[in-house]
Design a protein around this motif. Structure first.
Motif: not given
Length: 89
Positions: A60-82
């Motif tokens: 990740v470019p250094v300038g894009e880290i602060e204020g970013g987000k880490i997401f964890i979801q089930k692999s191959l899931s299309m449900n962004s709510e989960a």
């Protein structure tokens, strides 16, 4: 992580971590060329209640880290709510 499923789970197969930078781009582990001492592929399959920790790398470019987000979801899931996410300050 702690596996809470009914049967068993393999973190590097079952979970898909994604970093979203402040540039609104998504960065995934497959874009990282680093060698990790405790990478996800070293975590064994876990039964209910089994725990493990591992490293995930993203280029990740250094300038894009602060204020970013880490997401964890089930692999191959299309449900962004989960998916769970953590914001970085």
């Amino acid at each position: 992580m702690t596996y809470a499923g009914a049967d068993e789970g393999t973190p590097w197969i079952d979970l898909s971590p994604t970093f979203v930078g402040t540039d609104a781009r998504q960065y995934v582990a497959s874009s990282c060329g680093a060698s990790l001492n405790n990478g996800a592929m070293h975590v064994p399959t876990l039964k209910k209640g089994g725990q493990a920790s591992y490293q995930v790398c993203k280029d990740v470019p250094v300038g894009e880290i602060e204020g970013g987000k880490i997401f964890i979801q089930k692999s191959l899931s299309m449900n962004s709510e989960a998916r769970a996410h953590w914001g970085l300050k």
